[in-house]
Write an enzyme that holds these catalytic residues in place. Structure first.
Site, PDB file in Angstrom:
ATOM      1  N   GLU A   1      -8.616   0.137   6.493  1.00  0.00           N
ATOM      2  CA  GLU A   1      -8.427   1.508   5.981  1.00  0.00           C
ATOM      3  C   GLU A   1      -6.966   1.933   6.077  1.00  0.00           C
ATOM      4  OE1 GLU A   1     -10.999   4.044   4.757  1.00  0.00           O
ATOM      5  OE2 GLU A   1      -8.981   4.473   4.078  1.00  0.00           O
TER       6      GLU A   1
ATOM      7  N   GLU B   1      13.610   2.951   5.859  1.00  0.00           N
ATOM      8  CA  GLU B   1      14.067   1.925   6.789  1.00  0.00           C
ATOM      9  C   GLU B   1      15.501   1.512   6.479  1.00  0.00           C
ATOM     10  OE1 GLU B   1      11.247  -1.262   7.403  1.00  0.00           O
ATOM     11  OE2 GLU B   1       9.614   0.068   6.810  1.00  0.00           O
TER      12      GLU B   1
ATOM     13  N   GLY C   1      14.785   9.231   9.243  1.00  0.00           N
ATOM     14  CA  GLY C   1      13.698   8.341   9.659  1.00  0.00           C
ATOM     15  C   GLY C   1      12.609   8.157   8.619  1.00  0.00           C
TER      16      GLY C   1
ATOM     17  N   ASP D   1       5.996  -2.090  -1.995  1.00  0.00           N
ATOM     18  CA  ASP D   1       4.999  -1.510  -1.094  1.00  0.00           C
ATOM     19  C   ASP D   1       3.863  -0.850  -1.893  1.00  0.00           C
ATOM     20  OD1 ASP D   1       4.326  -0.353   1.742  1.00  0.00           O
ATOM     21  OD2 ASP D   1       4.401   1.402   0.443  1.00  0.00           O
TER      22      ASP D   1
ATOM     23  N   VAL E   1      -3.689   1.329   3.249  1.00  0.00           N
ATOM     24  CA  VAL E   1      -3.324   2.148   2.089  1.00  0.00           C
ATOM     25  C   VAL E   1      -3.427   3.625   2.459  1.00  0.00           C
ATOM     26  CG1 VAL E   1      -3.828   2.726  -0.316  1.00  0.00           C
ATOM     27  CG2 VAL E   1      -4.276   0.416   0.515  1.00  0.00           C
TER      28      VAL E   1
ATOM     29  N   ILE F   1      -5.013   8.685   5.344  1.00  0.00           N
ATOM     30  CA  ILE F   1      -5.927   9.253   4.340  1.00  0.00           C
ATOM     31  C   ILE F   1      -7.154   8.358   4.194  1.00  0.00           C
ATOM     32  CG2 ILE F   1      -6.168   9.975   1.937  1.00  0.00           C
ATOM     33  CD1 ILE F   1      -3.078  10.029   1.778  1.00  0.00           C
TER      34      ILE F   1
ATOM     35  N   LYS G   1      -0.302  -1.917  -2.356  1.00  0.00           N
ATOM     36  CA  LYS G   1      -1.362  -0.941  -2.096  1.00  0.00           C
ATOM     37  C   LYS G   1      -2.268  -0.723  -3.320  1.00  0.00           C
ATOM     38  CE  LYS G   1       1.271   1.489   1.485  1.00  0.00           C
ATOM     39  NZ  LYS G   1       2.263   2.568   1.688  1.00  0.00           N
TER      40      LYS G   1
ATOM     41  N   VAL H   1       2.781   1.269  14.797  1.00  0.00           N
ATOM     42  CA  VAL H   1       1.340   1.479  14.623  1.00  0.00           C
ATOM     43  C   VAL H   1       0.580   1.081  15.892  1.00  0.00           C
ATOM     44  CG1 VAL H   1      -0.696   0.953  13.235  1.00  0.00           C
ATOM     45  CG2 VAL H   1       1.532   1.160  12.133  1.00  0.00           C
TER      46      VAL H   1
ATOM     47  N   LYS I   1      -0.807  -4.242   4.959  1.00  0.00           N
ATOM     48  CA  LYS I   1      -1.082  -4.315   3.519  1.00  0.00           C
ATOM     49  C   LYS I   1      -0.637  -5.619   2.870  1.00  0.00           C
ATOM     50  CE  LYS I   1       2.942  -1.456   3.301  1.00  0.00           C
ATOM     51  NZ  LYS I   1       2.926  -1.097   4.718  1.00  0.00           N
TER      52      LYS I   1
END
Lengths: 413, 413
Positions: free
Chosen positions: A124, A185, A182, A196, A127, A131, A200, A12, A100
């Site tokens: 933002e 993980e 990919g 996860d 989650v 989007i 969220k 990221v 998150k």
């Protein structure tokens, strides 16, 4: 001038730097200010990297530089990321994150600090990847009382479930293929066990209902038990199996759950395939509204982070103040009391006896024909308290005419 | 205190009042201020109406009251609504509207006045009813260069097309049923001829590409020529016929079009049925993202209007300044030059001769079998400039082996 330090140069973090470099001019125009990338913090070496002149391994280079007024935290986890975020907010710096776990775990404390210091803590990207959902939920839908959320929030599991359904793979093969491509993980636990998605939906619910929903109290099931047969049968019956994260508000309590569900194929989420995410929000004025897109990936996630950066640049002197109340231990409904239906598939020794029994304890008279599975029965229960129905399903395991409960999945119309 | 006057007490106006009354407490909390409804302007009488104490027929009651700082314009059209909006902005009042005609026609001028007066002119409700799209496009996706938009923006035509496809109706019957069910107006011209979609794609494109796109220059076709046979054949071939509004940016020019299209059933917009709207946005970082929901209706539209009101209350001292450049006459691409494919269906006198001819001028060798239509041929053209292909389709009308061109629709994968 907004001087930024990016903490953590992973997927990221590199995406954020890439987007800022690529669209610098239009970003500055939209922000109404210069967005200046001043530091990148990472403990690793990146020899010869074009950004090496702004890289550092020393957090104090950043925290001691009074010009840095915005921290992008893309480290992840709740360890050092928590420490840096708190330090940044306490020192009056704005923070943008995609983390998150941190927001779901320490959101109330960090938002409180941000409020006291009149700075932003925006997330933002935490989650739904790129989007737009947090801001639309909190701002655009502000006229509504949000009543429920139903969402597919994890791309990895959705990719696995889609390839099981479309390509006839079993779970293990689909997972391996996802890893090779990919989309999963090496350690896929957080995804496939639903953790996860759980974090969220906790974040979304906290925003939507204005009270902190603690992810630790959300019942969470993953997709490991879904079989190829389940998928084949679901398809034949015009259902889709999806890992759903959902919540609703009832009075001043919240119900939330993460689990695989059978969705009728006409459901708005049923056609969300592959790595895509979608969030269906219901409000008292708007009715249903859905947000759909890539829920992960370097550039989509970076798009959300940089969107938050621009937002801060435009409102640098005031915080957004997402209104979460402090932690309350008792704001979650007992999930066993919430009404649901189940899709149940059993292997039988004696079909007629099993049918009679099922009719007696579930009140079910209609059975679903399973072509090619002569020794099996399937049915959808009536709606009832979750605990009561799952208790009845457990009882099936003990009767002589049923040799095995193969599938029990919540069914959603 | 935000003192509001609602101009026009029609469907949207009553919805706005209803939402403000119903959720007053939570709206005030989210706005961080008191939202006070001070006037409702309408030329009609509403005897005994619970809001009659704040109703007036005299605009000056509102414009001469210095306490009124926010005008909600829900009159519609470009006549008196334009006059009132301009007057409100020039007198330093914020304006919120659902009026797509006015925004599409006088947007640049009104936004310029708003900018000069440092007030807001917000119109989230003008596109997609309650679906959050303007703000997400302008703010959440600000890190992106938006490259294209493809959308279903008109609920009436989507309802008609869906009921033609699902219930086997012809266009006239479907339109009549839509009128009976309240989904189409007595005079449905603006909807079925695509004008409504055209104004909306003009607004979205202006926001997305940062330059005013004049709706008057967008080629617009409606759905009147779609037949029951078209729908039946589209279904059999796994296509959906939708009224699409789309645009893309190429260099510093914009291409935009409204027309019925054949969409492959796997397209994200293909499953948008009934009165629902959806907007698919593509950006260089985000990839594709879609917004979906009810594109019209009293409460969904009011949800968007009141969302804008809350937004203004939170940012009362600064304008949003949607950056549209002034009108440019030459920023639209020649639509004839843009590449497309067509789905073509013809009635033939001599199938082999027609195939040879089609092969010669279109380079098409594959024909689609139409079960039950022995004297017809269908094919999808190669991609080419729109004008060239439609010219070739026109030529088909003149050759002896073809008795009629039954359908020519742009095909989108």
């Amino acid at each position: 001038m907004v001087n930024i330090a990016v903490l953590g140069f992973g997927v990221v973090g590199t995406g954020v730097v890439e987007v800022i470099r690529k669209s610098n001019e239009s970003i500055n125009r939209k922000a109404g200010d210069n967005i200046n990338l001043k530091y990148i913090l990472d403990i690793r070496d990146f020899p010869g990297h074009p950004e090496s002149s702004i890289m550092t391994k020393k957090p104090d280079d950043i925290f001691h530089d009074p010009e840095v007024n915005l921290i992008v935290e893309t480290i992840g986890g709740t360890g050092i990321a928590y420490e840096f975020t708190k330090r940044a907010l306490l020192s009056g710096r704005h923070v943008v994150t995609s983390n998150k776990e941190l927001v779901a775990t320490h959101g109330p404390e960090l938002l409180q600090i941000a409020k006291e210091k009149n700075v932003h803590y925006l997330f933002e990207a935490s989650v739904g990847g790129g989007i737009p959902i947090i801001k639309p939920l909190y701002e655009c839908l502000a006229a509504n009382e949000i009543t429920s959320i139903m969402a597919i929030l994890n791309g990895t599991t959705n990719y696995i479930l889609t390839s099981m359904a479309k390509e006839g793979k079993d779970f293990d093969t689909a997972l391996k293929d996802a890893q090779v491509n990919g989309y999963a993980e090496a350690n896929p636990t957080a995804d496939i066990e639903g953790h996860d998605s759980c974090r969220k939906i906790a974040i979304l619910s906290s925003i939507a209902y204005g009270m902190f929903v603690d992810y630790k109290h959300i019942p969470t099931e993953g997709i490991k038990n879904i079989t190829y047969d389940d998928q084949k049968i679901a398809q034949a019956l015009n259902f889709k199996i999806k890992l759903a994260a959902y919540s609703k508000v009832l009075g001043n309590k919240v119900f939330a759950r993460v689990c695989p569900v059978m969705l009728t194929s006409s459901h708005a989420l049923a056609n969300v395939e592959d790595v895509f995410n979608a969030i269906l929000v219901s409000g008292d004025a708007i009715g249903d509204v859905m947000f759909y897109g890539r829920g992960a990936g370097k550039l989509p996630t970076a798009s959300a982070v940089v969107g938050d950066i621009i937002d801060i640049a435009k409102n640098i002197d005031r915080s957004h103040m997402y209104v979460w109340t402090e932690k309350q231990e008792d704001n979650l409904l007992n999930p066993g009391e919430v009404e649901t239906r189940y899709f149940v598939r059993v292997k039988v020794r004696n079909s007629e006896e099993a049918k009679n029994y099922i009719n007696k304890i579930f009140g079910v008279t209609e059975f679903i024909g399973l072509l090619g599975y002569q020794d099996q029965l399937a049915f959808i229960t009536n709606k009832g308290p979750d605990k009561e129905i799952s208790g009845n399903i457990d009882k099936l395991k003990e009767i002589a005419s049923v040799s095995k409960v193969l599938t029990s999945l919540r069914a959603i119309e």
